[in-house]
Structures are given as structure tokens and as C-alpha cells.
Design an enzyme around this catalytic site. Structure first.
Site, PDB file in Angstrom:
ATOM      1  N   HIS A  56     107.270  18.684  66.847  1.00 28.87           N
ATOM      2  CA  HIS A  56     106.579  18.096  67.993  1.00 28.87           C
ATOM      3  C   HIS A  56     106.240  16.483  67.715  1.00 28.87           C
ATOM      4  O   HIS A  56     105.486  15.916  68.392  1.00 28.87           O
ATOM      5  CB  HIS A  56     105.393  18.780  68.431  1.00 28.87           C
ATOM      6  CG  HIS A  56     104.683  18.548  69.437  1.00 28.87           C
ATOM      7  ND1 HIS A  56     103.400  18.230  69.704  1.00 28.87           N
ATOM      8  CD2 HIS A  56     105.116  18.605  70.735  1.00 28.87           C
ATOM      9  CE1 HIS A  56     103.142  18.039  70.881  1.00 28.87           C
ATOM     10  NE2 HIS A  56     104.026  18.078  71.689  1.00 28.87           N
ATOM     11  N   LYS A 105     106.290  12.449  66.949  1.00 29.88           N
ATOM     12  CA  LYS A 105     107.018  11.253  67.834  1.00 29.88           C
ATOM     13  C   LYS A 105     106.545  10.280  66.907  1.00 29.88           C
ATOM     14  O   LYS A 105     105.482   9.894  66.733  1.00 29.88           O
ATOM     15  CB  LYS A 105     106.123  11.087  69.183  1.00 29.88           C
ATOM     16  CG  LYS A 105     106.611  12.123  70.207  1.00 29.88           C
ATOM     17  CD  LYS A 105     105.275  13.245  70.021  1.00 29.88           C
ATOM     18  CE  LYS A 105     105.450  14.136  71.228  1.00 29.88           C
ATOM     19  NZ  LYS A 105     104.628  15.369  71.192  1.00 29.88           N
ATOM     20  N   ASP A 122     112.188  -0.804  59.673  1.00 37.31           N
ATOM     21  CA  ASP A 122     112.510  -1.485  58.550  1.00 37.31           C
ATOM     22  C   ASP A 122     111.382  -1.289  57.068  1.00 37.31           C
ATOM     23  O   ASP A 122     110.989  -2.012  56.444  1.00 37.31           O
ATOM     24  CB  ASP A 122     112.175  -3.244  58.479  1.00 37.31           C
ATOM     25  CG  ASP A 122     113.601  -3.771  59.151  1.00 37.31           C
ATOM     26  OD1 ASP A 122     114.609  -2.726  59.028  1.00 37.31           O
ATOM     27  OD2 ASP A 122     113.408  -4.629  59.816  1.00 37.31           O
ATOM     28  N   HIS A 156      97.701  13.329  78.781  1.00 33.54           N
ATOM     29  CA  HIS A 156      98.597  13.896  77.625  1.00 33.54           C
ATOM     30  C   HIS A 156      98.237  13.474  76.208  1.00 33.54           C
ATOM     31  O   HIS A 156      98.899  13.695  75.144  1.00 33.54           O
ATOM     32  CB  HIS A 156     100.191  13.588  78.017  1.00 33.54           C
ATOM     33  CG  HIS A 156     101.070  14.424  77.113  1.00 33.54           C
ATOM     34  ND1 HIS A 156     101.969  13.750  76.123  1.00 33.54           N
ATOM     35  CD2 HIS A 156     101.430  15.771  77.016  1.00 33.54           C
ATOM     36  CE1 HIS A 156     102.488  14.504  75.715  1.00 33.54           C
ATOM     37  NE2 HIS A 156     102.520  15.723  76.246  1.00 33.54           N
ATOM     38  N   LYS A 204      96.444  12.688  72.667  1.00 31.94           N
ATOM     39  CA  LYS A 204      95.741  13.384  71.588  1.00 31.94           C
ATOM     40  C   LYS A 204      95.116  12.634  70.740  1.00 31.94           C
ATOM     41  O   LYS A 204      95.466  12.035  69.891  1.00 31.94           O
ATOM     42  CB  LYS A 204      96.910  14.187  71.039  1.00 31.94           C
ATOM     43  CG  LYS A 204      98.022  15.144  71.559  1.00 31.94           C
ATOM     44  CD  LYS A 204      99.059  14.309  72.143  1.00 31.94           C
ATOM     45  CE  LYS A 204     100.157  15.192  72.528  1.00 31.94           C
ATOM     46  NZ  LYS A 204     100.016  16.109  73.595  1.00 31.94           N
ATOM     47  N   ASP A 244      81.635   9.735  65.768  1.00 28.40           N
ATOM     48  CA  ASP A 244      80.346   8.760  65.744  1.00 28.40           C
ATOM     49  C   ASP A 244      81.130   7.296  65.862  1.00 28.40           C
ATOM     50  O   ASP A 244      81.715   7.281  67.062  1.00 28.40           O
ATOM     51  CB  ASP A 244      79.908   8.892  64.081  1.00 28.40           C
ATOM     52  CG  ASP A 244      79.248  10.062  64.023  1.00 28.40           C
ATOM     53  OD1 ASP A 244      78.974  10.937  64.877  1.00 28.40           O
ATOM     54  OD2 ASP A 244      79.029  10.383  62.791  1.00 28.40           O
TER      55      ASP A 244
END
Length: 465
Positions: free
Chosen positions: A208, A210, A215, A383, A385, A390
């Protein structure tokens, strides 16, 4: 008999009581349906990947040498979190075998247009190599733009390595892949060309992650895949998501994660990436890359969420499209709220997976009495995450707060201990909460008894969703 034997196996092998009960019930009640599903989806341990990791660790291979060399370089930039509160985070480098490093810079990228634009600029500047890893790559306008961009870089002499998940990208046509390979792009599915029955058994373990690396000196990590829906052109409408653009030692951590995935996908290939330690950046963001998945000896993302909840003293803000926590995470959220922490959880008002949304709704009566605030995002589909603790700890990554991210998926999270970055994320989340509705107990109570029963069943089945 086979169903009964597998039910006994599920009782021993599942990571949670809910998972054991769900599988045991299904295997005994409807064995003809559940037995093949259990063989494909029931395992909680990616044994093949674990065995491959063990083999190269025990031998004097190139990959193990690179790993040791990179870890040694990173140790020169490593920092320990000090004090009783932040010291709780020091367990995470031990779990991940990657340190929290100083000398990084980070830029928050909000939504698809900003993310894709920043990635496109970085790809254009690539001189040596590009690494790309996505759960979903679609053969639409966004996929075509990426395809042409990497082919152009290959023509300019840049090496391109691409990984995709065969489940997430199951609609990606062979022609798309063939065109990339013909142009010189090295593209592989995560499980490679292994025996098809073996891959069926591993269907529940999905990459999952991404990730884009240019370089060895610049990286991107976050929630967006490759498709037009991520710029608001899909059936869900406006798509709210977040990515992080980073430079510094943390790039080497991300690159090491990619290399290990590439090594698995290609049966042992170890390309010659640049492992030079980047010069410290003046922003001096303390950061680590936290890989997690079904190969962890200790569940890294589950441990991270618990650590964040225990670290919080004033606020704990979490955003996730899929909220179906296990008991450990649920209790930590309740405990944080009961000791006075402002615990806010932002979820979509309309989810793209109905069963997950039904499961999520059952947590309203569990969390609201403890003081946890649940917000439903109404501007579009949420979508992202993201986590904020704090005023000094924050995360951006690929992991959700559901069984799949907590136990099954390969995920990647950038954790930062930095007030400037935390302030930027706080400002972003304030806008998100401004586009959301605070949920009340009535949001659960107004449903019919049939819906509540169906939702409770969906929650019971969450470990196998």
C-alpha cells in the site's frame, strides 16, 4: 473436517480475538465458501518475504552490506528524543531499525494538483535515477502523464524503477506495462512472476506504499496513488489528500525501504543507487521513515499509534478514510481522552467502501462517552492519513486506522518531531475540521435495528475485510 481443522488453525494463528472468532464461525458454518477464502486471506504473516529477508541478513550479500552501511551513515545523524513524554517515541527506531535523524527538510503538499505538480518538477530534474512505488496506477490521463514523463527521462539517460501492487493495480492493462518496458523502464509487480497459486495465497498482503525518490536526494510519501480521482475527477468528487516532500537523511531511509521491496519483487536484484548521506538541511527537521507490514516481528504501525496516543498531553488529531481500529488502538484513544487529551478523529462522511463505513459507525457509542470527538468530512472524500500530537509531533503517510493497515498491508509513514511542521499540519487540519460535521450519539441511534445488526456484523468481520 477440513473446515474444523482450519478453524483450530485460525484460533491459534489470527492476531486478534475478533479475527479468530470471525474465521472460526465462517469455516464451520460455510466451509465450502470460507475454506478457499481462508487459504487466500487468513494468514497474518508474509512468510516468503520474511524468509527472503532472513536469507540476505544471514549471508554476506550486497543488500545486507548496503543495509549495514546505510545504518552506519544514518547513525551519525541520529537523535534520541529526550524527556519522559517524547522519550516514548524512542521505541519506534528500535522497531523499524531506522533512526530518527536530524538535518531534514519537509514541505507539506495538499491535494492532488499540488502533489502531482511538485512530483513532475522533481522528475524533470532527475539526472541519475527515479524510484516509484504505488499501490494503484491507473491507465487514465494521470497514468498517461506519468508514463510519458518517465519515458522522457529514460530517453535522457535516467534509470527508472517502478513497483506497483498487482491487487491495487489489477485494472492496469498489459499494454501500459509493455510500453514502459519497451522504452527501458524497469517496472515490476510487488509479488513478481511467482507461481500463481502462491500469489493467490498472498493476495491479502498488499503493498500500500506510495513513494517517489529522485537521485537519492529527494523523496515524496503520502496518501495519493496515480489516477484522475486524486485530482477530483472521479465518482467521489473532490478528493482530500496529503503528501510530504522531503530532503535529507530520511531520504536514504525511504530508499532502503524501496530497495528491500524491489529485492523481493525481482528475486534478488540490487541496483546501484546512490547511498551518499545528504548534507544536513538548515531546517533541521527531526524525522524518521517508519515502514510497517506483515513482516514485522512487532507490529510497527500499531506500535506507532499507541506511542502517539501515550505521548499526547494536549491534543491528538488523526485523519483516516478507514477507521476500524483494533482493541489496543481503541483503548489507547479512549484512555487519552479520559485523561484530558483532545482526541479528534476525522473520517469521510461518505466512504468509498460501504462495509468499512458501516463498521466505523459502530465505534460512535464506544468513543463518544470517553470524550473522543469524531468528525465527518463533508466537502468531498477524505483520503489523507495524518496525525498530530500536541505542538511538536506529526505524521504523514500511507497507513490507515483499520485492520488492513494495522496488520496486513505494507505501509510507509514519515514521522516528524518538529514544531514548524506540526504548526503547518495543525493549520491544514483546522481547515479540514472546518469542512466537517461533529458527530453525535444520535448519528448511531437514528439507524434502524437492521442497520445496526448489519453494521455490528461488518465490524465482527473487520479482521477479514
Amino acid at each position: 473436517m477440513a473446515g474444523l481443522l482450519l478453524a483450530l488453525h485460525a484460533m491459534r494463528a489470527s492476531r486478534t480475538p475478533q479475527g479468530s472468532l470471525a474465521w472460526m464461525f465462517a469455516l464451520v458454518a460455510v466451509p465450502y465458501v470460507s475454506i478457499p477464502l481462508y487459504l487466500a486471506l487468513g494468514s497474518r504473516r508474509f512468510k516468503g518475504y520474511v524468509d527472503a529477508r532472513k536469507r540476505y541478513a544471514e549471508r554476506n550479500t550486497r543488500l545486507s552490506n548496503i543495509t549495514r552501511d546505510v545504518q552506519q551513515k544514518l547513525s551519525t545523524m541520529a537523535v534520541k528524543m529526550e524527556g519522559e513524554r517524547l522519550g516514548r517515541l524512542n521505541v519506534l527506531p528500535d522497531v523499524a531499525n531506522l533512526p530518527i535523524c536530524r538535518g531534514n527538510s519537509a514541505a507539506l503538499l495538499v491535494d492532488g494538483d499540488e502533489t502531482y505538480s511538485a512530483m513532475a518538477e522533481a522528475l524533470k530534474k532527475a539526472k541519475s535515477y527515479i524510484l516509484l512505488e504505488f499501490y494503484i496506477i491507473k491507465n487514465d490521463k494521470a497514468g498517461a502523464i506519468l508514463q510519458e514523463a518517465v519515458i522522457e527521462r529514460v530517453k535522457a539517460g535516467v534509470q527508472v524503477y517502478m513497483l506497483y501492487d498487482e491487487i491495487g493495480s489489477h485494472k492496469l492493462p498489459v499494454g501500459y506495462i509493455r510500453k514502459l518496458r519497451k522504452a527501458g523502464v524497469r517496472i515490476e509487480s510487488f509479488n513478481g512472476k511467482r507461481f500463481f497459486l502462491t500469489n493467490i495465497v498472498r493476495a491479502n498482503f498488499r503493498n500500500h506504499r506510495k513513494l517517489v525518490i529522485v537521485d537519492g536526494c529527494e523523496a515524496f510519501v503520502g496518501g495519493l496513488n496515480v489516477g484522475v480521482e486524486y485530482v477530483g475527477l472521479g465518482r467521489m468528487g473532490y478528493w482530500r489528500d496529503t503528501f510530504l516532500q522531503l530532503k535529507g537523511p530520511a531520504v536514504l531511509e525511504a530508499q532502503l525501504c524501496f530497495l528491500e521491496d524491489w529485492h523481493w519483487a525481482t528475486y534478488g536484484d540490487v541496483p546501484a543507487f546512490d547511498w551518499t548521506l545528504p548534507q544536513p538541511n538548515d531546517e533541521d527537521v527531526r524525522m524518521m521513515i517508519l515502514p510497517s507490514g506483515p513482516v514485522d516481528s512487532v507490529n510497527a504501525w500499531n506500535m506507532a499509534v499507541v506511542s502517539l496516543a501515550q505521548t499526547a498531553q494536549r491534543r491528538l488529531w488523526l485523519t483516516t478514510p478507514y477507521f476500524v481500529p483494533n482493541e489496543t488502538v481503541l483503548y489507547e484513544l479512549q484512555l487519552a481522552a479520559l485523561r484530558g487529551v483532545q482526541v479528534r478523529i476525522l473520517v469521510p462522511h461518505d466512504c468509498d467502501h460501504k462495509m468499512v463505513q458501516m463498521s466505523s459507525s459502530t465505534f460512535i457509542p464506544d468513543l463518544l462517552p470517553s470524550g473522543v470527538e469524531i468528525y465527518a468530512y463533508t466537502k468531498g472524500f477524505l483520503h489523507e492519513k495524518v496525525a498530530l500530537v500536541d505542538d511538536d509531533v506529526c505524521c504523514v503517510g500511507t497507513a490507515n486506522l483499520d485492520n488492513r493497515s494495522l496488520s496486513l498491508n505494507f505501509e510507509l509513514t514519515a514521522l516528524m518531531c518538529d514544531r514548524t511542521q506540526a504548526a503547518a499540519i495543525a493549520a491544514m487540519l483546522e481547515k479540514d475540521f472546518g469542512n466537517a460535521r461533529l458527530m453525535q450519539a444520535s448519528d448511531w441511534e437514528r439507524h434502524s435495528m437492521l442497520y445496526k445488526l448489519a453494521s455490528s456484523f461488518a465490524r465482527l468481520m473487520a479482521p477479514v475485510q
